[in-house]
Design a protein around this motif. Sequence first.
Motif, PDB file in Angstrom:
ATOM      1  N   TYR A  57      -0.794  31.761  44.140  1.00 60.86           N
ATOM      2  CA  TYR A  57      -1.719  31.983  43.035  1.00 60.86           C
ATOM      3  C   TYR A  57      -0.923  32.322  41.776  1.00 60.86           C
ATOM      4  O   TYR A  57       0.250  32.678  41.836  1.00 60.86           O
ATOM      5  CB  TYR A  57      -2.728  33.088  43.356  1.00 60.86           C
ATOM      6  N   PHE A  58      -1.590  32.171  40.625  1.00 60.17           N
ATOM      7  CA  PHE A  58      -0.958  32.514  39.359  1.00 60.17           C
ATOM      8  C   PHE A  58      -1.107  34.003  39.116  1.00 60.17           C
ATOM      9  O   PHE A  58      -2.154  34.593  39.392  1.00 60.17           O
ATOM     10  CB  PHE A  58      -1.577  31.726  38.206  1.00 60.17           C
ATOM     11  N   ASP A  59      -0.041  34.612  38.599  1.00 66.85           N
ATOM     12  CA  ASP A  59      -0.023  36.052  38.389  1.00 66.85           C
ATOM     13  C   ASP A  59       0.662  36.342  37.061  1.00 66.85           C
ATOM     14  O   ASP A  59       1.658  35.703  36.712  1.00 66.85           O
ATOM     15  CB  ASP A  59       0.741  36.724  39.543  1.00 66.85           C
ATOM     16  N   ASP A  60       0.129  37.300  36.320  1.00 64.58           N
ATOM     17  CA  ASP A  60       0.751  37.685  35.056  1.00 64.58           C
ATOM     18  C   ASP A  60       1.566  38.967  35.187  1.00 64.58           C
ATOM     19  O   ASP A  60       2.090  39.472  34.212  1.00 64.58           O
ATOM     20  CB  ASP A  60      -0.299  37.840  33.956  1.00 64.58           C
ATOM     21  N   ARG A  61       1.693  39.463  36.432  1.00 64.04           N
ATOM     22  CA  ARG A  61       2.434  40.703  36.660  1.00 64.04           C
ATOM     23  C   ARG A  61       3.769  40.419  37.341  1.00 64.04           C
ATOM     24  O   ARG A  61       3.905  39.464  38.084  1.00 64.04           O
ATOM     25  CB  ARG A  61       1.653  41.650  37.570  1.00 64.04           C
TER      26      ARG A  61
END
Length: 120
Positions: A57-61
């Motif tokens: 999944y895409f994550d910004d952390r």
Amino acid sequence: MSTETATEVTIQTSGILLTDVAAEKVAALLAQEGRDDLSLRVAVQPGGCSGLRYQLYFDDRTLEGDNVTAFGAVKVVTDKMSTPYLMGASIDFVDTIEKQGFTIDNPNAQGSCACGDSFN
């Protein structure tokens, strides 16, 4: 008398290899979202019929202990608990009549279920 100095060589094996096709697909998905601050997070979680399953999944952390590997403009992130399970794994993207999506070839998997979504 010649003096030789020993050179220490550190070879860091990337936890995951992202094929060029997969990197292009991830970059296209990120462009579609209009976000350049996201990374592809690959994790191993308990579950599935074989005991462990993959999550992509895409994550910004970025969390403490994360392993971050860049493939061009695409960053792949694995957490410290998942990294040992993913050492040497290769992520590809297939687009055929029978199947479309990301696939993971993991040399650490001793077995997998019939659906291919989980491993042990």
